[in-house]
Design an enzyme around this catalytic site. Structure first.
Site, PDB file in Angstrom:
ATOM      1  N   LYS A  29      20.037  13.378  19.981  1.00 11.83           N
ATOM      2  CA  LYS A  29      20.927  13.628  18.835  1.00 11.83           C
ATOM      3  C   LYS A  29      22.151  14.434  19.301  1.00 11.83           C
ATOM      4  CE  LYS A  29      18.097  17.670  17.671  1.00 11.83           C
ATOM      5  NZ  LYS A  29      16.964  18.149  16.842  1.00 11.83           N
ATOM      6  N   ARG A 128      11.965  22.615   6.183  1.00  9.32           N
ATOM      7  CA  ARG A 128      13.243  21.947   6.409  1.00  9.32           C
ATOM      8  C   ARG A 128      13.088  20.537   5.864  1.00  9.32           C
ATOM      9  NH1 ARG A 128      16.108  21.555  12.353  1.00  9.32           N
ATOM     10  NH2 ARG A 128      14.409  20.095  12.674  1.00  9.32           N
ATOM     11  N   TYR A 250      43.829  40.225  23.035  1.00  4.68           N
ATOM     12  CA  TYR A 250      44.090  40.495  21.617  1.00  4.68           C
ATOM     13  C   TYR A 250      43.328  41.715  21.112  1.00  4.68           C
ATOM     14  CZ  TYR A 250      46.122  35.813  21.106  1.00  4.68           C
ATOM     15  OH  TYR A 250      46.900  34.703  21.212  1.00  4.68           O
ATOM     16  N   MET A 308      41.864  31.373  22.643  1.00 10.08           N
ATOM     17  CA  MET A 308      41.634  29.950  22.371  1.00 10.08           C
ATOM     18  C   MET A 308      41.538  29.121  23.653  1.00 10.08           C
ATOM     19  SD  MET A 308      43.837  27.257  20.080  1.00 10.08           S
ATOM     20  CE  MET A 308      43.740  28.182  18.554  1.00 10.08           C
TER      21      MET A 308
HETATM   22  C1  LIG Z   1      15.969  18.598  17.693  1.00 11.37           C
HETATM   23  C2  LIG Z   1      14.530  18.255  17.449  1.00 11.37           C
HETATM   24  C3  LIG Z   1      13.634  18.129  18.525  1.00 11.37           C
HETATM   25  C4  LIG Z   1      13.983  18.529  19.944  1.00 11.37           C
HETATM   26  O1  LIG Z   1      13.912  19.938  20.010  1.00 11.37           O
HETATM   27  P1  LIG Z   1      14.087  20.762  21.361  1.00 11.37           P
HETATM   28  O2  LIG Z   1      13.774  22.148  20.956  1.00 11.37           O
HETATM   29  O3  LIG Z   1      15.496  20.584  21.776  1.00 11.37           O
HETATM   30  O4  LIG Z   1      13.136  20.204  22.360  1.00 11.37           O
HETATM   31  C5  LIG Z   1      12.356  17.655  18.273  1.00 11.37           C
HETATM   32  N1  LIG Z   1      11.980  17.365  16.988  1.00 11.37           N
HETATM   33  C6  LIG Z   1      12.812  17.515  15.939  1.00 11.37           C
HETATM   34  C7  LIG Z   1      12.314  17.199  14.582  1.00 11.37           C
HETATM   35  C8  LIG Z   1      14.107  17.984  16.128  1.00 11.37           C
HETATM   36  O5  LIG Z   1      14.911  18.155  15.080  1.00 11.37           O
END
Ligand SMILES: *Cc1c(COP(=O)(O)O)cnc(C)c1O
Length: 370
Positions: A29, A128, A250, A308
């Protein structure tokens, strides 16, 4: 940004040994955590990976063009009836995580056998995404009669897997095991990267690592067994001598305590080098100090605020004339762990990697093609 595809493949193989006999999926992802899914996914496929997870259907569609044969699961679910046809067309497997998702997929027109393949996500303590355990069991009983949906995977997600002593992991495991009884014959998956290191009873049929593939430390407070995949470097564009008592950057938040050689480096928060890794002047940061670069075999601290496009490093300890315009400073990589660079900015490796902006040039090494 140098991305070592051989190290990525080695990390996949290490996770495969760790998880065996469970299979290892690849979580790609967010463009493979910023590394470039188009480069990462084929390397994982060649290493034996056949199951992939993305967050969004758009990511799944892009991945389908690269991996025609892979199982591609979409973690964030279905996004309503308008989006469902894309899952059919590109053979994406929605991870159904709510009663709305379930009824949406059940209503999706399907001809052919094994109708409407998908994963069922059950929430065991994350709050979640996911059905409650009761909803999941009720669904399994009803679907056994109707056969409307073909669950290919039952999954849940751990909230505290990176802390091996956290009691929530075992409670989630027990809750997941109870739900599994209602899904006999269907593969199950609970562990992310960290969960893969919690012990054999967390592995089930499939583990879902992301960050560990990309070199992140899976277990807090333990040695990192993964190989470094990403190295971020930036060039020195100016070297200046400043006097004790002068200030840097800054807000003039850093006053020099000594005559200082400053390496001005062409990277800043617009590149994803977080402003919170400033050496000083970050009001909300909880941790002391800021980030470090690695220059000519030495760690050099950030001076004052990250800006930046530019960041100033204290190169005084390198000795006179040791730094030149054009030298490269490592921001993280083999000498500064991505987890430590992230911690210095008050965040985690996941956020550091995914925020590396497009402005970074990505250079791939270690692939079979070069
Ligand atoms: C992002 C995610 C993972 C991978 O998690 P890592 O901690 O990067 O290994 C696995 N399962 C779900 C549901 C996720 O959202």
């Amino acid at each position: 940004m140098t991305i070592d595809l051989a190290a990525l493949a080695a990390n996949y193989r290490l996770l495969a040994r760790q998880a065996a006999p469970a299979a290892v999926a690849g979580v790609v992802k967010a463009d493979a955590y910023g590394l470039g899914a188009g480069h990462v996914a084929p390397v994982l496929w060649d290493a034996g990976c056949r199951t992939f997870f993305v967050a969004l259907p758009e990511e799944g569609i892009a991945l389908r063009a690269i991996l025609p044969e892979a199982d591609i699961f979409v973690l964030n679910g279905l996004f309503g009836p308008e989006a469902a046809p894309a899952y059919g067309e590109y053979r994406l497997l929605p991870v159904l995580g709510s009663p709305t998702d379930l009824s949406c997929w059940e209503a999706f027109g399907w001809d052919g056998d094994a109708p409407r393949p998908c994963a069922i996500h059950v929430d065991t303590g994350m709050n979640r995404l996911g059905l409650t355990p009761e909803e999941a069991v009720a669904f399994a009983e009803e679907n056994a009669l109707t056969g409307a949906i073909t669950p290919r995977l039952l999954m849940s997600h751990l909230a505290c897997a990176d802390d091996p002593d956290h009691p929530l992991s075992r409670r989630q495991l027990e809750s997941f095991q109870a739900v599994r009884q209602a899904f006999s014959g269907i593969d199950s998956s609970l562990a992310n990267s960290s969960g893969t290191f919690l012990g054999a009873d967390f592995a089930f049929d499939l583990v879902r690592p992301g960050i560990a593939l990309y070199g992140g430390r899976p277990v807090n407070g333990a040695e990192n067994p993964m190989s470094t995949v990403v190295t971020a470097e930036a060039r020195v564009v100016q070297v200046r001598q400043a006097k004790a008592g002068e200030t840097v950057s800054y807000g003039a938040t850093h006053t020099l305590a000594r005559d200082t050689t400053i390496a001005v480096v062409s990277a800043g928060y617009a590149d994803g080098y977080h402003r919170a890794s400033s050496g000083s002047g970050v009001p909300l940061r909880q941790v002391a100090g800021g980030g470090h670069g690695f220059l000519h075999d030495r760690k050099v601290p950030v001076l004052g605020r990250v800006t930046m496009d530019l960041t100033m490093f204290d190169a005084t300890d390198l000795g006179a004339d040791a730094v030149s315009v054009g030298d490269w400073v490592e921001l993280f990589g083999p000498n500064i762990a991505v987890d430590d660079a992230a911690a210095a900015a008050g965040t985690i490796s996941y956020e550091l990697l995914t925020s590396l902006a497009k402005r970074y040039y990505r250079h791939y090494v270690g692939g079979t093609g070069n």
